[in-house]
Structure formats: C-alpha cells, structure tokens
Scaffold this active site. Structure first.
Site, PDB file in Angstrom:
ATOM      1  N   SER A 125       0.799  -1.239   0.000  1.00  0.00           N
ATOM      2  CA  SER A 125       0.000   0.000   0.000  1.00  0.00           C
ATOM      3  C   SER A 125       0.827   1.282   0.000  1.00  0.00           C
ATOM      4  O   SER A 125       0.278   2.351  -0.252  1.00  0.00           O
ATOM      5  CB  SER A 125      -0.914   0.023   1.218  1.00  0.00           C
ATOM      6  OG  SER A 125      -2.076  -0.701   0.943  1.00  0.00           O
TER       7      SER A 125
ATOM      8  N   LYS B 261       0.624   3.440  -2.967  1.00  0.00           N
ATOM      9  CA  LYS B 261      -0.537   4.326  -3.189  1.00  0.00           C
ATOM     10  C   LYS B 261      -0.147   5.792  -3.043  1.00  0.00           C
ATOM     11  O   LYS B 261      -0.660   6.656  -3.762  1.00  0.00           O
ATOM     12  CB  LYS B 261      -1.649   4.007  -2.177  1.00  0.00           C
ATOM     13  CG  LYS B 261      -2.255   2.616  -2.343  1.00  0.00           C
ATOM     14  CD  LYS B 261      -3.121   2.274  -1.131  1.00  0.00           C
ATOM     15  CE  LYS B 261      -3.755   0.898  -1.261  1.00  0.00           C
ATOM     16  NZ  LYS B 261      -4.388   0.470   0.006  1.00  0.00           N
TER      17      LYS B 261
ATOM     18  N   TYR C 198      -2.676  -2.297 -10.660  1.00  0.00           N
ATOM     19  CA  TYR C 198      -2.624  -2.002  -9.221  1.00  0.00           C
ATOM     20  C   TYR C 198      -1.838  -3.084  -8.470  1.00  0.00           C
ATOM     21  O   TYR C 198      -1.020  -2.788  -7.600  1.00  0.00           O
ATOM     22  CB  TYR C 198      -4.055  -1.871  -8.666  1.00  0.00           C
ATOM     23  CG  TYR C 198      -4.102  -1.898  -7.161  1.00  0.00           C
ATOM     24  CD1 TYR C 198      -3.785  -0.774  -6.420  1.00  0.00           C
ATOM     25  CD2 TYR C 198      -4.436  -3.068  -6.472  1.00  0.00           C
ATOM     26  CE1 TYR C 198      -3.786  -0.808  -5.026  1.00  0.00           C
ATOM     27  CE2 TYR C 198      -4.444  -3.124  -5.095  1.00  0.00           C
ATOM     28  CZ  TYR C 198      -4.120  -1.989  -4.373  1.00  0.00           C
ATOM     29  OH  TYR C 198      -4.117  -2.036  -3.000  1.00  0.00           O
TER      30      TYR C 198
ATOM     31  N   TYR D  34      -4.679   4.401   7.458  1.00  0.00           N
ATOM     32  CA  TYR D  34      -6.049   3.873   7.408  1.00  0.00           C
ATOM     33  C   TYR D  34      -6.928   4.478   8.503  1.00  0.00           C
ATOM     34  O   TYR D  34      -6.806   5.647   8.820  1.00  0.00           O
ATOM     35  CB  TYR D  34      -6.055   2.332   7.502  1.00  0.00           C
ATOM     36  CG  TYR D  34      -5.060   1.679   6.585  1.00  0.00           C
ATOM     37  CD1 TYR D  34      -5.128   1.899   5.209  1.00  0.00           C
ATOM     38  CD2 TYR D  34      -4.061   0.866   7.074  1.00  0.00           C
ATOM     39  CE1 TYR D  34      -4.215   1.300   4.361  1.00  0.00           C
ATOM     40  CE2 TYR D  34      -3.147   0.260   6.226  1.00  0.00           C
ATOM     41  CZ  TYR D  34      -3.236   0.487   4.872  1.00  0.00           C
ATOM     42  OH  TYR D  34      -2.334  -0.093   4.041  1.00  0.00           O
TER      43      TYR D  34
ATOM     44  N   VAL E 132       1.188  -3.748   3.908  1.00  0.00           N
ATOM     45  CA  VAL E 132       1.023  -5.018   4.641  1.00  0.00           C
ATOM     46  C   VAL E 132       2.238  -5.939   4.609  1.00  0.00           C
ATOM     47  O   VAL E 132       2.249  -6.937   5.319  1.00  0.00           O
ATOM     48  CB  VAL E 132      -0.211  -5.842   4.174  1.00  0.00           C
ATOM     49  CG1 VAL E 132      -1.498  -5.229   4.658  1.00  0.00           C
ATOM     50  CG2 VAL E 132      -0.202  -6.084   2.701  1.00  0.00           C
TER      51      VAL E 132
HETATM   52  N1  GLN Z   1      -1.807  -5.281  -2.260  1.00  0.00           N
HETATM   53  C1  GLN Z   1      -2.493  -5.161  -1.011  1.00  0.00           C
HETATM   54  C2  GLN Z   1      -3.991  -5.166  -1.218  1.00  0.00           C
HETATM   55  O1  GLN Z   1      -4.467  -4.629  -2.188  1.00  0.00           O
HETATM   56  C3  GLN Z   1      -2.062  -3.894  -0.328  1.00  0.00           C
HETATM   57  C4  GLN Z   1      -2.766  -3.659   0.974  1.00  0.00           C
HETATM   58  C5  GLN Z   1      -1.946  -2.977   2.006  1.00  0.00           C
HETATM   59  O2  GLN Z   1      -0.719  -2.897   1.954  1.00  0.00           O
HETATM   60  N2  GLN Z   1      -2.609  -2.533   3.031  1.00  0.00           N
HETATM   61  O3  GLN Z   1      -4.723  -5.708  -0.428  1.00  0.00           O
END
Ligand code: GLN
Length: 362
Positions: A82, A85, A208, A260, A278
């Site tokens: 993530s 992003k 993505y 988050y 994650v």
């Molecule tokens: N690739 C993971 C997903 O789309 C990324 C989520 C994350 O790092 N929180 O669920």
C-alpha cells in the site's frame, strides 16, 4: 492548489534536523529499543507474505540534503504494497492537478478498513481517498498511458525516480496476490458500475497489483519519502520527480488517511504524514527535513507494522519531527507585556527569534 488561493505564493515553514552524528545515535537507539518487540502477526491473506521472516527489522532516515542514517536489515527487499498508493497518487496529481484528484478520488478518511466495500457503497461509489484500496484503484486509473502496459511502465519508472534506482516487480508476490485478490476485483467492478473509472476494471486490478508488488528496501522508502520532504526533488539523485505543490498535496492526504482508520491516533501520537503497507514497510515524512523508512513484517489489526510504528514514533519525538510540537517563545514571567512588545521587524525581536530557533535545533 485551491483556485481561490492561486495568487498567493506558497511560503514554507520548516526547521532543521539535529547534527548527523546525533541522528546516527538516535536511529541506532530506535532500532535497539524495539528489536526485542515481537507483538503482531505477519500478513497471510496474500499467501506469499505469510512466508516472510518475521524477525527482520530495519530503520533508515534520509535527510533532505541526501545524507542517510540506517541500521538493521536495510538491504532486505520486500513488496511495497500500500505504500505505492502514496507515490502513485503523486504521479496522478502531477498529471491532473489538485482539483481533479480532490473531486474524483477524495481526501477524507473513511474510518473503515483499507479494503472496505461498505465505505464505497455509503457514498454512491465515491472512493473517498487514495489510500484505501477503492481510491487507490481509482487513482491508478488516472495514471497517463494509452494501454495498461503503458500505465504500468509509467508507475514503475515514476516510483523508481522517487527511489533513485530502477525498482523491479516481485513476480512471485504479484502472482500470489493475483490468485487471491477477489476483493480488489470486486472494488474495481463496483467503481466501474458507478461510472467512477474509465478503464477496464480487470486490467486496472492487474496494474494495481503490480504496483503493490514492486520490491523495495527500508533504505528505498526513506529516499522516496525524502523526495516528498524535499519539495519533490530526490535529494540523492538531485532529480525533480514531482512539483512542490504535488509533494505538499501528497503529504496532506497522507496526514489524514495514510494509516487507514488509525490515522487520527497516529497523528495524535506521532504527528507526521505516513503510509504503511502489509508487507511491513512504513514511510513517514517530515516536510523540509527528511523521511523515515522502516521495515518489520509483524502487523497490528489495522495492517500497520508494530515495530515500524514504535520506531517511527520514537524518532519523531527524539529528532523533533512532530509537526505539532512547539517550545514556548518565552516562559511566563520572561515574556514582555503587549505594551512593551517590540514592533515587527525590530532588530532586537528578530535576533531573539533567530536565537530561540537555533537553540531548539542544536
Ligand atoms: N496489495 C495489497 C492489497 O491490495 C495492499 C494492501 C496494504 O498494503 N494494506 O490488499
């Protein structure tokens, strides 16, 4: 920038980091203090992540002059997940501008987990912000390119410029996530059903998932973050990656959404814009000063690295990075009354202001 303020130049308000030897000591201390901590669990909803070595721990700080201070497993590679992003948001913002991203993706926290479908359903399919999966998909859809392959190349090369080296795809992680990312596919289909994206949702999820599967190190995260701290210029390569305005917009959206549904707690405790992933990475940015990259795979229930959060909180405090911390200009009793206050620009008052600034950063 908001149209209404277009005629007002952006002045900046930042201080300086402590001297380099002191940063080294503080980074060492952050690492050794939290190395014994074993709370949390490695993510396993993407099968390959479950195989990560939970003991890895790295802490890196990159200053806006390009100096790096790091300790631990700083060369170990993991998937950016993530954290991508934030940087893809910067690329989309650079291409389309502040208002398009604000209107089409949004900048407000959902208060719900990163992969929530309900958050989207509650607002007519508006994704709300670029740091949850729905908004990240909507943001990736805005990356320029005539085909998904061109968009992917733009993402890969764009994030590589932030890192100052060519980032590659972790093919195993990508394939592993593609086998299990049903929820992200559902979010992309929903975005399409609400008319929120103009690209093919199946290809969108592919791009993505690739962006999440780029391999980075804690060192890379610190350099990428330092580029946002440095008005959009990579302090190691000297390359301008995005405009100062885009860097500022990216940090602003991270401040309210990067951790988050825990972003409020994070800001309360740490006081820095940050983004987690994650696989266990976190990047936190101190505007004008530098950035912290940490890596430790054990996560809390929101998906944020436990040791990474603790080490970043320690560094924010010890290095004087918390955006909301201030020291009194003068203690009560030493303060001159309003009547005696020197006029703005008065030489004595200017000298006193400069002096107190130096004290704080020494
Ligand atoms: N690739 C993971 C997903 O789309 C990324 C989520 C994350 O790092 N929180 O669920």
């Amino acid at each position: 920038m908001h149209r209404e303020l277009r005629d007002v130049p952006q002045a900046v308000s930042t201080g300086a980091l402590p001297p380099p030897a002191r940063i080294d000591r503080i980074v060492e201390a952050a690492h050794s203090r939290y190395l014994p901590l074993e709370d949390g669990a490695v993510a396993d909803y993407i099968p390959v992540l479950a195989a990560a070595d939970p003991d890895l721990f790295a802490v890196a700080v990159t200053e806006t002059d390009g100096d790096v201070h790091e300790v631990g497993d700083v060369g170990d590679r993991f998937t950016i997940q993530s954290i991508s992003k934030a940087f893809v948001f910067a690329l989309a913002c650079e291409a389309h501008g502040h208002m398009v991203l604000r209107e089409r993706v949004g900048v407000d926290n959902t208060g719900l987990p990163f992969n929530s479908v309900i958050a989207m359903e509650l607002g007519d399919g508006h994704p709300r912000n670029p740091m949850v999966n729905a908004g990240a998909l909507a943001t990736t859809a805005l990356v320029p390119g005539a085909t998904p392959a061109e968009q992917w190349e733009r993402v890969r090369t764009g994030l590589s410029r932030f890192a100052g080296r060519s980032l590659e795809l972790d093919g195993e992680a990508y394939h592993s996530e593609m086998l299990t990312n049903h929820r992200n596919r559902a979010l992309a289909q929903l975005l399409e059903s609400y008319g929120r994206v103009e690209v093919d949702p199946v290809s969108l999820v592919d791009v993505y998932t690739r962006q999440c599967s780029l391999r980075v190190t804690a060192h890379d995260l610190a350099v990428m973050g330092a580029t946002l701290a440095d008005g959009g210029v990579n302090p190691v390569t000297g390359e301008r990656v995005v405009s100062g305005q885009t860097a500022r917009d990216t940090l602003a959206v991270l401040a309210s959404t990067g951790m988050y549904e825990r972003s409020g707690t994070w800001m309360f405790e740490v006081g820095l814009p940050a983004k987690s992933g994650v696989a266990g990475g976190i990047v936190a940015i101190a505007p004008g000063k530098g950035a912290i990259g940490t890596f430790s795979p054990r996560l809390d229930s929101a998906g944020n690295s436990v040791r990474g959060q603790r080490a970043t909180a320690y560094l924010s405090r010890a290095l004087g990075l918390n955006l909301f911390a201030s020291a009194a200009h003068a203690e009560p009793g030493q303060r001159s009354g309003p009547g005696e206050r020197s006029a703005p620009g008065d030489e004595q008052s200017m000298a006193r202001k400069t002096g107190s600034g130096e004290d704080r950063t020494a």
